[in-house]
Enzyme design. Structure first.
Site, PDB file in Angstrom:
ATOM      1  N   THR A  31       0.832  -1.196   0.000  1.00  0.00           N
ATOM      2  CA  THR A  31       0.000   0.000   0.000  1.00  0.00           C
ATOM      3  C   THR A  31       0.869   1.250   0.000  1.00  0.00           C
ATOM      4  OG1 THR A  31      -1.736  -1.147   1.217  1.00  0.00           O
ATOM      5  CG2 THR A  31      -1.805   1.261   1.226  1.00  0.00           C
TER       6      THR A  31
ATOM      7  N   CYS B 113      -3.398  -1.524   8.147  1.00  0.00           N
ATOM      8  CA  CYS B 113      -4.081  -0.848   7.036  1.00  0.00           C
ATOM      9  C   CYS B 113      -4.878   0.372   7.480  1.00  0.00           C
ATOM     10  CB  CYS B 113      -5.013  -1.832   6.319  1.00  0.00           C
ATOM     11  SG  CYS B 113      -4.159  -3.045   5.312  1.00  0.00           S
TER      12      CYS B 113
END
Length: 425
Positions: A121, A261
């Site tokens: 990410t 996350c």
């Protein structure tokens, strides 16, 4: 011309994201799983996975899979997939160190015609602005002439045995139209749920980073509502259940927001936004609120203890759960540590019990010594912080037996009816 059928895959980084990936690819294609952690490689060779994402049987089923920490074992590969962590530093800025190191590793073995796919990410633009120049510099090859890049953001949900890699739609992208087609066809071979080919790498990067930003902002709203309703002596869960009877009400619950996350990705987006001159308001406001929930929980407990005439200084509190989410050993960015730290500021002695978490890792990461077996009738307060099924399957009577005669039970996860606890978030 490289095709999915002629791919020899190397996956760089064998954590929660990389391991399920090499297992799936290793069933159908020659695949090398690479990690710099020697102990990790040795345990995987025996079929043991400390993350509990892949079983011994699943690993054994990948007959074309090889585990290694030897760089030379990557030289015959032609498709490299990077799945290393992308954390934040102490200043809540993106820490691309693991990504840069992985790019240098790949650059050392990169050959003409190869494709490098990133799953980590990042903020929009990072793959082509940060990673590709490293690949060019180390390999001496030219981007989109000698080698190509792709991006397919990971969507692994640790501890979730229902939504696993093959059953989650995969977003794909490539640096050229031909590369985009290759990346999409490659993942289509292991993803039963199907793929979505994004028009560019930047679009795919942005899509990933907003998935968790959206969740973060929504949870922040519910956390703020919980603070308001608690001040009004209204049970938040009762309110959410009532509101949830409308078909389009989103079923978010209040709680701690940690993990690799949701508690991290928004900072990648805001970092990029600020670099182009825009100061995000809603996103950062939500982040500040969620980051403060551990302290809020601790303060609520202290107030309840004082109201019940429980001496705070020197009190003993049992925190049940340390992982960032239920039924998972993952400690990354767990916000339970905020509760422990805040209670320590009040002079409270805190014991932490979590049957899912490795005690060595808890000490290494947070200097927390886990309590293997809490003693009965010992604690002035009990906080049920993580909803592991081991805790949920216990009766409220059993849980309260850890407390003294006059204790506070804080059901942070609302696993039990409101009448069974003294506090709920």
């Amino acid at each position: 011309m490289l095709t999915p059928d002629t791919s020899k895959i190397a996956v760089i980084g064998l954590g929660y994201v990389g391991l399920p990936l090499v297992v799936e690819f290793g069933r159908i294609l020659p695949t090398v799983g690479f990690d710099i952690d020697v102990a990790r490689i040795e345990e995987l060779k025996t079929g043991e996975d400390r993350t509990l994402e892949s079983s011994t049987e699943e690993i054994a089923s990948a007959e074309q899979l090889q585990f290694t920490n030897n760089l030379e074992d990557l030289r015959d590969c032609n498709t490299y997939i990077v799945t290393v962590p992308t954390p934040i530093d102490t200043y809540k800025q993106p820490d691309l160190t693991p990504l840069r190191k992985a790019s240098k590793t790949v650059g050392k073995v990169l050959s003409a015609g190869d494709i490098v796919i990133y799953e980590s990410t990042v903020y929009p633009g990072a793959t082509e602005e940060e990673c590709v120049p490293i690949l060019e510099n180390i390999s001496g090859l030219s981007f989109n002439k000698d080698f190509f890049a792709g991006y397919s953001p990971e969507r692994i949900n640790p501890g979730d045995k229902q939504h696993r890699l093959p059953s989650i739609t995969k977003v794909t992208a490539g640096s050229t139209p031909a590369t985009a087609n290759f990346v999409d066809m490659l993942y289509a071979r292991i993803i039963t749920a199907g793929t979505h080919k994004a028009p560019s790498i930047k679009v795919a990067e942005a899509a990933k980073v907003i998935e968790n930003t959206q969740r973060d902002v929504n949870i922040a709203l519910i956390n703020e509502l919980a603070i308001i309703f608690n001040a009004m002596d209204i049970d938040t869960i009762d309110v959410l259940e009532a509101a949830g009877t409308k078909w389009n009400f989103l079923p978010f619950r209040p709680g701690l927001v940690g993990g690799h996350c949701i508690g991290v990705d928004p900072y990648y987006l805001t970092h990029k936004a600020e670099s182009i001159g825009y100061h995000p308001e809603v996103i950062l406001s939500g982040r500040r609120l969620n980051d403060g929930m551990g302290a809020y929980v601790a303060n609520q407990l202290i107030k309840a203890m004082l109201k019940n005439h429980i001496q705070v200084l020197g009190a003993r509190v049992l925190v049940m759960g340390l992982a960032f989410k239920e039924n998972c050993p993952d400690l990354r960015n767990t916000r339970v540590v905020d509760i422990v730290s805040e209670l320590g500021e009040y002079g409270v002695s805190v014991d932490v019990h979590d049957p899912w978490v490795d005690a060595t890792q808890a000490w290494h990461e947070y200097k927390i010594k886990l309590t293997e077996t809490p003693e009965a009738r010992t604690y002035d307060a009990i906080i049920l912080a993580v909803g592991h099924h081991e805790f949920a399957n216990l009766s409220i009577k059993t849980l309260r037996q850890f407390g003294t005669e006059n204790h506070i039970f804080y059901d942070l996860k609302s696993l039990f009816p409101a009448d069974d606890s003294d506090l709920r978030l």
